[in-house]
Design an enzyme around this catalytic site. Structure first.
Site, mmCIF file in Angstrom:
data_model
loop_
_atom_site.group_PDB
_atom_site.id
_atom_site.type_symbol
_atom_site.label_atom_id
_atom_site.label_comp_id
_atom_site.label_asym_id
_atom_site.label_seq_id
_atom_site.Cartn_x
_atom_site.Cartn_y
_atom_site.Cartn_z
ATOM 1 N N THR A 88 0.883 -1.339 -0.035
ATOM 2 C CA THR A 88 0.052 -0.076 -0.060
ATOM 3 C C THR A 88 1.106 1.223 -0.050
ATOM 4 O O THR A 88 1.555 1.448 1.182
ATOM 5 C CB THR A 88 -0.996 -0.075 1.248
ATOM 6 N N LYS A 164 -6.801 1.111 -3.759
ATOM 7 C CA LYS A 164 -6.421 0.569 -2.347
ATOM 8 C C LYS A 164 -6.834 1.247 -1.263
ATOM 9 O O LYS A 164 -7.243 1.075 -0.359
ATOM 10 C CB LYS A 164 -4.949 -0.132 -2.564
ATOM 11 N N LYS A 232 -0.787 4.743 9.286
ATOM 12 C CA LYS A 232 0.151 5.083 8.125
ATOM 13 C C LYS A 232 -0.899 5.293 6.722
ATOM 14 O O LYS A 232 -0.943 6.346 6.092
ATOM 15 C CB LYS A 232 1.091 4.067 7.903
#
Length: 286
Positions: A88, A164, A232
């Site tokens: 990611t 994503k 994150k």
């Protein structure tokens, strides 16, 4: 031994993915920042050596970890070699990677995955892929060994990372909503197990079913996806929003919730541990 493929990053997701490739007949030249036992893989001494396979997959924690190995990848890949980024990553960084590979005479394909380590071990990841159609076709045998569904979303690699992040935004929002709903029904006299059965039957989603069960059983450790990594990803979601002037009111709530988890020392727990924060707000922790 089958075709060689490099694999960089043997964490909780990367290791089972690399081993699935080996079981599918590929010779996997694997590198990890810290030494790790890896049955079925050929361990190499550097990212450069892994990339010399001609096709290399990265499955790393974030943009910074990918950037740390990028020089070795670009040096090791032969002319026209292919880098498949399955982590990611931020949308701006993914755009930059495409240009840097192009300038170096190498190819770049984005193929981030949906799924937790147990899905990775079973080869049941959902993979979102974007890039040149010929690159997608070259990568397809690898992707088939790793996932049960592949979604093609365009020819610019960063599009896969945008998808994503959008998906992770939905999962984080679902975790918050489901945690709040568990607390709500319990405080009104309903057993969480009974509520879960209704949710599982009504929504009929593997995401609700899986995460609903994890929340019900309070499986916060060992983590399948650490809360600090959830933070994150939420920051990357906000980065994608900021660069396109996209308001995310719900995103700010999620960011604050995950920051609170970090402040309370929960960074290494599964990100489903936000349930404990919701329970505390509702007075259910004594």
């Amino acid at each position: 031994m089958g075709r060689a493929v490099g694999f960089i990053g043997l964490g909780s997701m990367g290791l089972p993915m690399a081993q699935n490739l080996a079981r599918a007949g590929f010779q996997v030249l694997a590198w990890n920042r810290t030494p790790k036992e890896a049955g079925g893989l050929t361990l190499v001494g550097s990212p450069k050596e892994a990339a010399e396979a001609g096709v290399v997959i990265t499955m790393l924690a974030d943009d910074a970890a990918t950037e740390a190995v990028l020089p070795g990848i670009l040096e090791g890949l032969p002319p026209g070699g292919l880098h498949i980024a399955m982590s990611t990553l931020g949308v701006p960084y993914s755009k930059a990677l495409a240009e840097r590979h192009r300038q170096a005479g190498k190819r770049y394909l984005a193929a981030p995955v949906f799924g937790r380590p147990e899905a990775a071990a079973r080869g049941e990841l959902r993979i979102v892929v974007a890039g040149a159609p010929s690159d997608v076709e070259e990568a397809r045998p690898l992707l088939k060994a790793l996932g049960q569904e592949v979604y093609e979303v365009g020819e610019s690699p960063h599009l896969a990372h945008a998808v994503k992040l959008g998906g992770n935004f939905l999962i984080a929002a679902m975790l918050e909503a489901l945690s709040e709903a568990y607390v709500l029904v319990e405080k009104n006299g309903v057993r969480r197990e009974a509520f879960y059965e209704v949710v599982r039957g009504f929504f009929r989603s593997p995401v609700y079913e899986n995460y609903g069960r994890i929340l019900l059983e309070r499986r916060f450790s060992p983590p399948g996806f650490r809360l600090r990594l959830g933070l994150k990803d939420t920051r990357l979601i906000h980065q994608a929003a900021d660069t396109t002037h996209t308001p995310l009111p719900l995103g700010h709530l999620l960011l604050d919730r995950l920051l609170e988890g970090m402040a309370r020392g929960m960074g290494e727990e599964d990100w489903t541990a936000i349930l404990k924060l919701v329970e505390a707000k509702g007075g259910l922790n004594g």
